[in-house]
Design an enzyme around this catalytic site. Structure first.
Site, mmCIF file in Angstrom:
data_model
loop_
_atom_site.group_PDB
_atom_site.id
_atom_site.type_symbol
_atom_site.label_atom_id
_atom_site.label_comp_id
_atom_site.label_asym_id
_atom_site.label_seq_id
_atom_site.Cartn_x
_atom_site.Cartn_y
_atom_site.Cartn_z
ATOM 1 N N SER A 212 0.792 -1.225 0.000
ATOM 2 C CA SER A 212 0.000 0.000 0.000
ATOM 3 C C SER A 212 0.823 1.274 0.000
ATOM 4 O O SER A 212 0.344 2.326 -0.452
ATOM 5 C CB SER A 212 -0.934 0.000 1.217
ATOM 6 O OG SER A 212 -0.194 -0.034 2.426
ATOM 7 N N HIS A 240 -5.687 -3.577 -1.509
ATOM 8 C CA HIS A 240 -5.452 -2.543 -2.519
ATOM 9 C C HIS A 240 -5.460 -3.123 -3.934
ATOM 10 O O HIS A 240 -4.767 -2.622 -4.824
ATOM 11 C CB HIS A 240 -4.137 -1.826 -2.231
ATOM 12 C CG HIS A 240 -4.199 -0.961 -1.006
ATOM 13 N ND1 HIS A 240 -4.690 0.325 -1.029
ATOM 14 C CD2 HIS A 240 -3.880 -1.224 0.288
ATOM 15 C CE1 HIS A 240 -4.637 0.835 0.189
ATOM 16 N NE2 HIS A 240 -4.159 -0.081 1.007
ATOM 17 N N LYS A 271 -12.563 -0.275 1.024
ATOM 18 C CA LYS A 271 -11.860 0.511 0.008
ATOM 19 C C LYS A 271 -12.695 0.526 -1.278
ATOM 20 O O LYS A 271 -13.648 1.287 -1.380
ATOM 21 C CB LYS A 271 -10.456 -0.035 -0.194
ATOM 22 C CG LYS A 271 -9.574 0.155 1.047
ATOM 23 C CD LYS A 271 -8.178 -0.359 0.868
ATOM 24 C CE LYS A 271 -7.285 0.037 2.031
ATOM 25 N NZ LYS A 271 -7.696 -0.454 3.349
#
Length: 425
Positions: A212, A240, A271
């Site tokens: 990340s 991610h 996310k």
């Protein structure tokens, strides 16, 4: 009463008055702790690594309102990769669930905290990742905290990339397996650790799919080759990557063609998949069944609230129906990276919407981020302990919701700020 008794009766209260009470000792301990804590805080400020929290007064999106700043600030540091945090269908799903299933369960899953919404989302996530089963957690931090302790015992070994996320590191600390670290994305060093641990009953190679802080992608094909050669399993954290990497947005394993070779995947709902909260593990059904019986964060944490589950479910449904949103990321990411590189900035990673603008100095990163906000762009400086000392940066994150004009404005602001601080000519 004798004279001696009278003297004693006079002396005892005086002694008690001089002796510190339990309350006095408590106040002294608190005062000492406060002094120590203030010293720690002052050291953080002096090092330029203080993390202030800006206050947002609007919903999440490519443009936000920030307390103390003008309206319509461009947001380039959210994990809102697909722009789904405020997508109307995602928001409406949460509203509907609030009305039909309530605000929360007031219970853990195994008592009276499992609704049809939870089971439905778990089934869709297993389908999305093409795995046998899925278990939901309050966060991916909890998913990482709950996995390794259950899966691995003292006769096993875990081999972890040295730059894995803090939640992976903390989760591994909880297990009793032999712990070995290999150098970041170093296949030769991983092989050495696999050779070193050959006497272990079971071995698990653990890596972030995407790291990340740098936006670099793990060499999963080579990792899987070694794992198969040495009889190890492979785990990846896909926080991610889920939703936007790979042809259908399934993640790093799809991007690199190893979906059928990665054994366990942990990821997040916080996310790309709506951005609210929650995490999960997908993998073999016996593992998921065992996690339901023994994983402490699952057993002792309240169930995810129904509106959160419904929002994430709708986000996953949108991605199962079409890859159009996820595929829009590539061109926007390359537009930012190429323009920034041409301007003279150093951008870490490659082809990932995490675009770290490398600056080195923590104070510089913080000052530049403040100046960017004055120019209408919200970014944050990252410094120690989030990244190693001397590796401070401003981490820019591209969203599918950004327009080309948004990206160009961000680049222009970086150039203006970079020139002010002598970062670019």
């Amino acid at each position: 009463m004798s004279l001696r008794k009278v003297a004693r009766s006079l002396v005892k209260p005086a002694r008690d008055a001089l002796r510190p009470s339990a309350l006095d000792r408590s106040y002294s301990a608190v005062a000492e702790a406060r002094a120590l804590l203030q010293g720690e805080l002052e050291a953080i400020r002096s090092a330029g690594t203080w993390k202030a929290e800006r206050v947002i007064t609007s919903k999440q999106g490519p443009r936000i309102n920030v307390d103390g700043s003008r309206a319509g600030i461009l947001n380039f540091c959210a994990n809102n990769y697909l722009g789904l945090s405020s997508h109307p269908e995602v928001v409406q799903a949460g509203i509907d669930a609030l009305e039909t299933h309530g605000a929360g369960l007031s219970s853990v899953r195994f008592i009276c905290g499992t609704q049809d919404l939870h089971k439905g989302l778990e089934q869709k996530l297993a389908e999305f990742h093409e795995r046998e089963d899925c278990i939901l957690y309050a966060s991916c931090f909890d998913a990482n905290a709950g996995l390794f302790e259950v899966l691995l015992g003292p006769d096993d070994a875990v081999l972890s990339d040295e730059l894995n996320h803090a939640s992976i590191i903390d989760g591994i600390r909880l297990c009793r397996a032999k712990r070995l670290r290999y150098k970041h994305m170093d296949i030769a060093d991983l092989e050495n650790r696999l050779k070193e641990s050959q006497s272990s009953r079971m071995r698990l190679v653990v890596t972030d799919g995407v790291f990340s802080m740098d936006g670099d992608v793990a060499p999963l094909s080579e990792i899987c080759d070694l794992a198969e050669q040495y009889g190890a399993m492979v785990f990846i954290d896909e926080c991610h990557a889920t939703g936007f990497l790979g042809p259908r947005g399934r993640g790093t394993d799809e991007l690199l063609g190893v979906m059928d070779r990665v054994d366990i995947v942990n990821s997040t709902l916080g996310k790309a998949l709506g951005g609210a909260a929650g995490g999960y593990t997908v993998g073999p059904k016996p593992l998921i069944d065992l996690l339901r019986q023994r994983s402490r964060p699952y057993l002792f944490s309240n169930s995810l609230p129904p509106p959160v589950v419904a929002c994430a479910t709708r986000a996953v449904e949108l991605l199962l129906a079409s890859n159009e949103i996820s595929q829009s990321m590539v061109a926007k990411t390359m537009r930012f990276r190429s323009k920034m590189t041409q301007a003279g900035f150093t951008i870490s990673g490659s082809a990932h919407p995490i675009c770290p603008v490398m600056l080195g100095d923590a104070r510089l990163a913080s000052l530049m981020a403040d100046d960017m906000l004055k120019l209408g762009v919200y970014v944050i400086g990252f410094s120690f302990p989030v990244v190693p000392k001397g590796k401070a940066r401003i981490r820019v994150q591209i969203s599918a919701a950004h327009t080309d004009e948004d990206i160009d404005h961000c680049v222009d602001a970086f150039i203006q700020t970079g020139k002010k601080h002598g970062v670019v000519p």
